[in-house]
Design a protein around this motif. Sequence first.
Motif, PDB file in Angstrom:
ATOM      1  N   GLY A   5       6.669   9.264 -14.792  1.00 54.06           N
ATOM      2  CA  GLY A   5       7.026   9.163 -13.381  1.00 54.06           C
ATOM      3  C   GLY A   5       5.901   9.603 -12.471  1.00 54.06           C
ATOM      4  O   GLY A   5       5.607   8.945 -11.462  1.00 54.06           O
ATOM      5  N   LEU A   6       5.236  10.704 -12.806  1.00 50.82           N
ATOM      6  CA  LEU A   6       4.150  11.204 -11.972  1.00 50.82           C
ATOM      7  C   LEU A   6       2.938  10.266 -12.026  1.00 50.82           C
ATOM      8  O   LEU A   6       2.265  10.051 -11.013  1.00 50.82           O
ATOM      9  N   SER A   7       2.654   9.714 -13.202  1.00 49.11           N
ATOM     10  CA  SER A   7       1.531   8.778 -13.320  1.00 49.11           C
ATOM     11  C   SER A   7       1.784   7.518 -12.503  1.00 49.11           C
ATOM     12  O   SER A   7       0.882   7.006 -11.828  1.00 49.11           O
ATOM     13  N   ILE A   8       3.010   7.021 -12.555  1.00 44.04           N
ATOM     14  CA  ILE A   8       3.360   5.847 -11.749  1.00 44.04           C
ATOM     15  C   ILE A   8       3.222   6.157 -10.268  1.00 44.04           C
ATOM     16  O   ILE A   8       2.749   5.323  -9.478  1.00 44.04           O
ATOM     17  N   GLN A   9       3.590   7.376  -9.866  1.00 42.19           N
ATOM     18  CA  GLN A   9       3.458   7.742  -8.463  1.00 42.19           C
ATOM     19  C   GLN A   9       1.998   7.746  -8.024  1.00 42.19           C
ATOM     20  O   GLN A   9       1.669   7.374  -6.894  1.00 42.19           O
ATOM     21  N   VAL A  10       1.102   8.156  -8.912  1.00 41.22           N
ATOM     22  CA  VAL A  10      -0.330   8.110  -8.604  1.00 41.22           C
ATOM     23  C   VAL A  10      -0.776   6.663  -8.394  1.00 41.22           C
ATOM     24  O   VAL A  10      -1.558   6.361  -7.479  1.00 41.22           O
ATOM     25  N   GLU A  11      -0.275   5.740  -9.221  1.00 43.06           N
ATOM     26  CA  GLU A  11      -0.589   4.319  -9.041  1.00 43.06           C
ATOM     27  C   GLU A  11      -0.057   3.810  -7.696  1.00 43.06           C
ATOM     28  O   GLU A  11      -0.697   2.995  -7.025  1.00 43.06           O
ATOM     29  N   ILE A  12       1.119   4.295  -7.308  1.00 45.93           N
ATOM     30  CA  ILE A  12       1.691   3.912  -6.010  1.00 45.93           C
ATOM     31  C   ILE A  12       0.771   4.357  -4.882  1.00 45.93           C
ATOM     32  O   ILE A  12       0.464   3.591  -3.956  1.00 45.93           O
ATOM     33  N   PHE A  13       0.326   5.596  -4.929  1.00 41.19           N
ATOM     34  CA  PHE A  13      -0.561   6.103  -3.883  1.00 41.19           C
ATOM     35  C   PHE A  13      -1.854   5.297  -3.827  1.00 41.19           C
ATOM     36  O   PHE A  13      -2.394   5.040  -2.746  1.00 41.19           O
ATOM     37  N   ALA A  14      -2.365   4.892  -4.991  1.00 40.62           N
ATOM     38  CA  ALA A  14      -3.591   4.094  -5.018  1.00 40.62           C
ATOM     39  C   ALA A  14      -3.391   2.757  -4.318  1.00 40.62           C
ATOM     40  O   ALA A  14      -4.263   2.303  -3.561  1.00 40.62           O
ATOM     41  N   MET A  15      -2.255   2.101  -4.567  1.00 38.72           N
ATOM     42  CA  MET A  15      -1.973   0.824  -3.913  1.00 38.72           C
ATOM     43  C   MET A  15      -1.909   0.990  -2.398  1.00 38.72           C
ATOM     44  O   MET A  15      -2.485   0.191  -1.645  1.00 38.72           O
ATOM     45  N   VAL A  16      -1.222   2.028  -1.922  1.00 41.75           N
ATOM     46  CA  VAL A  16      -1.126   2.261  -0.481  1.00 41.75           C
ATOM     47  C   VAL A  16      -2.498   2.588   0.096  1.00 41.75           C
ATOM     48  O   VAL A  16      -2.860   2.118   1.184  1.00 41.75           O
ATOM     49  N   MET A  17      -3.293   3.393  -0.610  1.00 40.17           N
ATOM     50  CA  MET A  17      -4.646   3.721  -0.149  1.00 40.17           C
ATOM     51  C   MET A  17      -5.491   2.463  -0.010  1.00 40.17           C
ATOM     52  O   MET A  17      -6.236   2.294   0.961  1.00 40.17           O
TER      53      MET A  17
END
Length: 372
Positions: free
Chosen positions: A148-160
Amino acid sequence: MTVQPRTDPSPETEASIRDVPRREVTGAWFLMAGYATLLLGMVWDGQWHGDVGPDNFFTAPHLLLYAGTGIVGLTCLTVVLLTTWGGGAASGTPAVTVFRTFRAPWPFLVGGLGASGNLLYGGVDLWWHDVYGFDIAVPATPSHLGLGLSIQVEIFAMVMAFAVLRRTRAQRWGLALAVGLATMGSTSAFGMVSELVFGWIPGIAPRVLGLGAVSALMLSLVVGLTRGARWPAATGLVFLAVQGALALFAPAATRWYAEAIGQPMRDYARNLPQSLIGFPATFPLVALLAAGAVWWAARRGTGPVGVTAAVGAVAGINAALFYNVVGMEMNLLVTLVAVAGVGAGTGWLGWQCATLLRRFGRFDQIGREVAA
């Protein structure tokens, strides 16, 4: 000085936006495609566990999830290599040197780390299922928390990545779509973390606090990045489309796949889309309220920080009211007070993060722009 919300970027503001290299523009859209694939697999997997149950590491929802992670990882690697070979130090998004050799733009460095963590914890998840069984998917297990935390990091990367792309209308719609996908996909990490952090507080539904924080953070990010009233509304419409598509896909795919591999449906399975309650379905209404608040603030010359905090508080209250109607156990009054405070805090945080992210896509004169 105080930055006031605007109804739309002016030509002068457009002219000061950095001309992002094509590799990063294309890479941002590939990040979105990868994450959309991952989200499809993740929602399908949740529906599968609810309606069918037994699974293994190689079921179709898992493979779809990890295929999306693979797209994200390969995209980040490709952009990093092209940036290194193409002189990334002189142009494009601010980059960091890795191993004294590779120039990695920040969004793609973050995305690569998230994808690597996702695949690593995928291996841990395989081991966990081998030891404890395939029908165990407790969110607080180490493997699922790491995923879950790793996926959240991917989410932040997409938004960035899309925070840099604001020059064209299509790119701003891309940002709205990225935030809509991110809002829907952040339920896993924020839900698990809120259970761990707030689970000891009596009377409060921890998941409500987590999802209220997600709502507030994502809306304030859109407000802070676009500085316009129409884009929070666009994000709400995009979210509605994403949630609707997932609600149609997941139950149908689950029933089809169960029949294809000879797995019976659970006796109590009603084939109802779990995605409709995975995140408050009333979120688009809050997005419309946020658009109205930004429009009102622009006309009245009100500072943005108070507006985003207020929008965040409303987003948190919306989450509490939605899950109270759904039937989640909570002390409504206590939860409302707590989630309003959490929402206001994450609304303020979203504006601060947006102020930093805007500088990724602007020339040096943006340094004069500071939040109130």
